[in-house]
Write a protein that holds these residues in place. Structure first.
Motif, PDB file in Angstrom:
ATOM      1  N   ASP A 156      51.610 -32.580  55.859  1.00 37.84           N
ATOM      2  CA  ASP A 156      50.459 -33.083  56.606  1.00 37.84           C
ATOM      3  C   ASP A 156      49.718 -32.055  57.443  1.00 37.84           C
ATOM      4  OD1 ASP A 156      51.338 -33.654  59.850  1.00 37.84           O
ATOM      5  OD2 ASP A 156      52.921 -33.252  58.409  1.00 37.84           O
ATOM      6  N   SER A 172      48.774 -34.038  50.398  1.00 36.99           N
ATOM      7  CA  SER A 172      48.585 -34.015  51.849  1.00 36.99           C
ATOM      8  C   SER A 172      48.441 -35.446  52.354  1.00 36.99           C
ATOM      9  CB  SER A 172      47.356 -33.191  52.240  1.00 36.99           C
ATOM     10  OG  SER A 172      46.157 -33.881  51.916  1.00 36.99           O
ATOM     11  N   ALA A 175      45.885 -35.097  56.525  1.00 38.73           N
ATOM     12  CA  ALA A 175      45.646 -33.727  56.982  1.00 38.73           C
ATOM     13  C   ALA A 175      44.242 -33.587  57.562  1.00 38.73           C
ATOM     14  CB  ALA A 175      45.839 -32.751  55.829  1.00 38.73           C
ATOM     15  N   PRO A 177      40.515 -31.876  58.221  1.00 39.99           N
ATOM     16  CA  PRO A 177      39.563 -31.294  57.258  1.00 39.99           C
ATOM     17  C   PRO A 177      39.810 -29.810  57.009  1.00 39.99           C
ATOM     18  CG  PRO A 177      38.423 -32.743  58.792  1.00 39.99           C
ATOM     19  CD  PRO A 177      39.830 -32.621  59.290  1.00 39.99           C
ATOM     20  N   VAL A 180      42.784 -29.548  54.650  1.00 37.98           N
ATOM     21  CA  VAL A 180      42.372 -30.000  53.318  1.00 37.98           C
ATOM     22  C   VAL A 180      41.555 -28.923  52.622  1.00 37.98           C
ATOM     23  CG1 VAL A 180      40.907 -31.648  52.096  1.00 37.98           C
ATOM     24  CG2 VAL A 180      42.469 -32.458  53.870  1.00 37.98           C
ATOM     25  N   ASP A 184      42.572 -26.991  49.209  1.00 39.10           N
ATOM     26  CA  ASP A 184      41.703 -27.040  48.029  1.00 39.10           C
ATOM     27  C   ASP A 184      41.316 -25.642  47.557  1.00 39.10           C
ATOM     28  OD1 ASP A 184      41.756 -29.779  47.882  1.00 39.10           O
ATOM     29  OD2 ASP A 184      39.910 -30.062  49.035  1.00 39.10           O
ATOM     30  N   ALA A 190      46.079 -30.214  44.234  1.00 41.52           N
ATOM     31  CA  ALA A 190      46.313 -30.997  45.447  1.00 41.52           C
ATOM     32  C   ALA A 190      45.737 -32.395  45.335  1.00 41.52           C
ATOM     33  CB  ALA A 190      45.714 -30.286  46.656  1.00 41.52           C
ATOM     34  N   GLU A 191      46.430 -33.317  45.960  1.00 40.77           N
ATOM     35  CA  GLU A 191      45.983 -34.703  46.115  1.00 40.77           C
ATOM     36  C   GLU A 191      46.015 -35.021  47.602  1.00 40.77           C
ATOM     37  OE1 GLU A 191      47.445 -39.279  45.036  1.00 40.77           O
ATOM     38  OE2 GLU A 191      48.551 -37.529  44.267  1.00 40.77           O
ATOM     39  N   HIS A 192      45.041 -35.776  48.076  1.00 32.36           N
ATOM     40  CA  HIS A 192      44.942 -36.035  49.502  1.00 32.36           C
ATOM     41  C   HIS A 192      45.014 -37.538  49.793  1.00 32.36           C
ATOM     42  CE1 HIS A 192      43.859 -31.847  49.848  1.00 32.36           C
ATOM     43  NE2 HIS A 192      42.832 -32.026  49.027  1.00 32.36           N
ATOM     44  N   PRO A 194      44.291 -39.932  52.760  1.00 36.14           N
ATOM     45  CA  PRO A 194      43.659 -39.917  54.085  1.00 36.14           C
ATOM     46  C   PRO A 194      44.329 -40.900  55.044  1.00 36.14           C
ATOM     47  CG  PRO A 194      42.342 -41.204  52.572  1.00 36.14           C
ATOM     48  CD  PRO A 194      43.461 -40.623  51.756  1.00 36.14           C
TER      49      PRO A 194
END
Length: 487
Positions: A156, A172, A175, A177, A180, A184, A190-192, A194
């Motif tokens: 995170d 993440s 996390a 901005p 992130v 990236d 990566a997958e985020h 929110p």
């Protein structure tokens, strides 16, 4: 060889077989919507503040040593911690697909083992061991050596960026901005996931609705209308200074009460207890609020700053220790209410009459007793036993008697004050003030009755402004006082 969910990392038997895909999950801020370092810190503070300071002194030995000392001093209920449901679901899906899951965290190994044992989702568990802080580059190096077949890492914060560099894939969780963007820009897919920003939760945690209590600073101005409108500015400054100091106190109280709040039918939704606000952010907000409070009060006078400091000190003492002592906690609450009136008098440099102070003492003692009565009724109906206060359900009868007696004495003091020649000279139509007395008798009696039935919010002041009947009583009292001043 697969390890049990609670096997210490020190029992690991070398690198793990790459036969199955591995998901490595962080604890703080990822699996858990909280931070175990601050959970342990505030739990230890609530149990033994002096010992906690000694534990903090071990920082020279490293953060891992501090974490181990705080774990030994604290009592954190892992079963009620705010776990992230989406992350738990992702772990279950991973396991259902034949993958293996590892919990790797900078939190102490003992806590990580308890969490893993409670959830039953992890094949291996690794945490800080009192000398090694399993975070950042150290965690990245450990996982690279332990999992040569590769892994997916779920984290995170910026501290996880070195770990993501070693991972085959990244996930993440909430996390920032900046993190992130950095993830990236890296070579790691990566997958985020929110999360809602914490700002609303922070506003809830500082409890601006409780600032209504600080309107009591205006009572010296109402009791002595001769000061005029020029006294409004220092009254407003006193109100704001007390509000910021009170909010800092509320943060401390909620952080100390985490375990108890999580077992409460309503308080479990408070931001820290529910995990919508990190205890780390709350801890950092406390000094900011105190600095703002001090600066604003100094604009009025050093004397006001002194009163605000006493108020905050009493609030902290109440949260840390005094609230655990039967009856003393009620006296302290009454004192805190009275301090608000004293702050208003200091702000406009007005001497407070003995009548005002006596009325304050009795009426606020009654309200504090009503608050405890409401809590006891709530605990009894909910079947709760755990509490940091020393009351039992059988105390309801005596506490209700205390509330009624003290409230009626406050009305008697008010009646004597209205009959004083000095009061008669300050108001245009002083005889109208007699109308406040029966309204207060009704209001106090009804507050006790409602609290005893278990139908009241924990705080009677909030109930007073949200309940329609109480609002009518307040409005009528205000109209009577205004008429007495100007008609």
């Amino acid at each position: 060889m697969t390890q049990s969910p609670y096997t210490p990392a020190s029992d690991a038997s070398g690198p793990t077989s790459p036969a199955a895909p591995v998901l490595v999950v962080d604890l703080d801020g990822t699996l858990l919507r909280s931070d175990m370092l601050y959970e342990c810190l505030w739990s230890a503070m609530g149990r033994d503040g002096w010992a906690t300071l000694k534990a903090a002194a071990r920082l020279r030995e490293g953060r891992a040593a501090v974490k181990r000392a705080l774990v030994d001093l604290s009592e954190v209920e892992v079963a009620t911690l705010p776990y992230d449901a989406d992350v738990v679901a992702r772990i279950r899906t991973w396991r259902a697909g034949g993958g293996r899951c590892i919990l790797a965290t900078a939190s102490d190994q003992a806590l990580a083992d308890k969490v893993a044992q409670h959830l039953g989702l992890f094949d291996e568990v690794y945490g800080s061991d009192g000398s090694r802080n399993l975070k950042g580059a150290d965690k990245a190096a450990f996982l690279r050596d332990h999992l040569p077949g590769g892994f997916t890492y779920m984290g995170d914060s910026a501290a996880d960026l070195p770990v993501w560099e070693q991972a085959d894939a990244a996930i993440s969780v909430g996390a920032s901005p900046k993190v992130v963007a950095a993830l990236d820009a890296s070579q790691t897919p990566a997958e985020h996931l929110p999360k809602a920003p914490p700002y609303r939760a922070l506003v809830r945690a500082i409890r601006p609705q409780q600032w209504l209590k600080n309107l009591l600073v205006a009572i010296p101005l109402i009791a002595d209308p001769g000061h005029g409108f020029e006294a409004l500015l220092p009254i407003i400054a006193a109100f704001v200074a007390l509000s910021f100091a009170a909010s800092a106190g509320y943060l401390i109280n909620d952080l100390l009460d985490l375990n108890d709040d999580r077992s409460h039918p309503r308080k479990c939704t408070r931001p820290f207890a529910a995990g919508t606000l990190s205890p780390q952010l709350g801890t950092l907000a406390i000094p900011v609020l105190l600095v703002l409070s001090a600066l604003i009060s100094l604009l009025v006078s050093p004397a006001l700053t002194g009163v605000v400091a006493v108020y905050f000190g009493a609030t902290v003492a109440y949260s840390v220790k005094l609230k655990q002592h039967t009856l003393l906690d009620i006296c302290v609450l009454a004192f805190l209410f009275t301090l608000r009136i004293i702050a208003g008098g200091v702000a406009i440099t007005s001497g407070l009459s003995v009548w005002i102070l006596a009325f304050s003492m009795f009426i606020f003692f009654a309200l504090a007793a009503v608050k405890r009565l409401a809590e006891l009724t709530d605990r009894e109906t909910a079947g709760r036993q755990a509490s940091r206060r020393g009351y039992v359900a059988e105390d309801r009868r005596i506490i209700s008697q205390m509330a009624i007696t003290s409230g009626y004495l406050a009305v008697l003091v008010l009646a004597l004050y209205v009959d004083e020649p000095m009061t008669q000279s300050k108001f245009a139509t002083p005889w109208l003030l007699w109308g406040v007395c029966p309204l207060l008798l009704f209001w106090i009696s009804r507050m006790v009755l409602v609290a005893d039935r278990g139908e009241m919010h924990d705080d009677p002041m909030i109930f007073a402004v949200t309940n329609s009947t109480s609002r009518l009583v307040i409005v009528f009292c205000g109209l009577i006082v205004a008429a007495a001043m100007f008609l």
